[in-house]
Design an enzyme around this catalytic site. Structure first.
Site, PDB file in Angstrom:
ATOM      1  N   ASP A   1       0.887  -1.318  -0.026  1.00 53.73           N
ATOM      2  CA  ASP A   1      -0.037   0.065  -0.127  1.00 53.73           C
ATOM      3  C   ASP A   1       0.965   1.157   0.057  1.00 53.73           C
ATOM      4  O   ASP A   1       1.964   1.158   0.465  1.00 53.73           O
ATOM      5  CB  ASP A   1      -0.825   0.063   1.101  1.00 53.73           C
ATOM      6  CG  ASP A   1      -2.234  -1.029   1.266  1.00 53.73           C
ATOM      7  OD1 ASP A   1      -2.528  -1.394   0.061  1.00 53.73           O
ATOM      8  OD2 ASP A   1      -2.608  -1.263   2.241  1.00 53.73           O
TER       9      ASP A   1
ATOM     10  N   ASP B   1      -6.913  -1.476  -4.090  1.00 51.52           N
ATOM     11  CA  ASP B   1      -8.039  -1.253  -3.187  1.00 51.52           C
ATOM     12  C   ASP B   1      -8.960  -0.243  -3.641  1.00 51.52           C
ATOM     13  O   ASP B   1     -10.219  -0.409  -3.296  1.00 51.52           O
ATOM     14  CB  ASP B   1      -7.186  -0.653  -1.892  1.00 51.52           C
ATOM     15  CG  ASP B   1      -6.379  -1.538  -1.343  1.00 51.52           C
ATOM     16  OD1 ASP B   1      -6.442  -2.927  -1.338  1.00 51.52           O
ATOM     17  OD2 ASP B   1      -5.432  -1.141  -0.588  1.00 51.52           O
TER      18      ASP B   1
END
Length: 175
Positions: A121, A140
Site C-alpha cells: 500500500d 484497493d
C-alpha cells in the site's frame, strides 16, 4: 438473452491489474519508497508512503503466519473466482464493469501476497493529521469503487421490466 464473454469486465480487470502492478513497481522501484517509514510528499494532502498490509480491508484478518498468509491467498482467490463466475453470468454492462474493477483489484493484491507475503500500500490521503482512509493502493481503490457501483445499482437503480407482448398482437401474428 444469450450471455457471451464478458469482454468489458475482463478488459477492465486486466487494465486495473496492470495499473496496480505498475504503480506499485514505480513506487517501490524507481521512486525507492520500499521500506517501512519511507515516504515522499506529492502535495500537502497526499503522500506516497510504504506500508506492508498484512491483512485485508481495514487491516482485518492479519496474516502473521505463513498458514494465515496462504489462507488469505486461498480466500481472496475464491472470492475472485466467484466474482469471475458472476461476471460471466451477468447481463448488464455496468455490473460487468464494476465486477471487472473488483476482479482486477483482487488479482493485484493476490499477486502481492504471493510474492511478498503482504500487500503493498502506498497512497496516503490526509488533511493535516486527519486521514479519511488507511494507506491504500490502486487495487484497493478499484475494489471499493466496484463494490460501491454494485451497491448503488442494486439499491437505487431499478431496471425497467421487459415489455410483455400484447396478447392480441401475438394472436394476430399466429393467425
Amino acid at each position: 438473452m444469450k450471455r457471451g464473454v464478458p469482454a468489458v469486465g475482463l478488459a477492465v480487470a486486466v487494465a486495473v491489474f496492470l495499473l496496480d502492478q505498475l504503480t506499485k513497481w514505480l513506487v517501490t522501484g524507481p521512486l525507492g519508497i520500499n521500506f517501512l517509514g519511507a515516504s515522499r510528499e506529492i502535495v500537502s494532502f497526499f503522500d506516497l508512503r510504504f506500508v506492508q498490509n498484512m491483512g485485508v480491508s481495514l487491516g482485518l484478518l492479519r496474516a502473521e503466519s505463513e498458514l494465515a498468509r496462504w489462507g488469505l491467498v486461498v480466500m481472496t482467490a475464491a472470492i475472485a473466482g466467484a466474482v469471475t463466475f458472476w461476471m460471466w453470468r451477468e447481463e448488464k454492462a455496468a455490473d460487468k464493469l464494476a465486477l471487472g474493477l473488483v476482479l482486477g483489484g483482487a488479482l493485484g493484491n493476490i499477486v502481492d501476497r504471493v510474492r511478498f507475503g503482504y500487500v503493498v500500500d502506498f497512497a496516503d490521503l490526509h488533511f493535516g493529521e486527519w486521514r479519511p482512509f488507511l494507506v491504500f493502493n490502486v487495487a484497493d481503490a478499484a475494489i471499493t469503487i466496484g463494490v460501491l457501483i454494485l451497491l448503488v445499482r442494486a439499491l437505487l437503480i431499478r431496471d425497467k421490466p421487459a415489455a410483455k407482448p400484447d396478447k392480441m398482437a401475438s394472436e394476430n401474428v399466429n393467425a
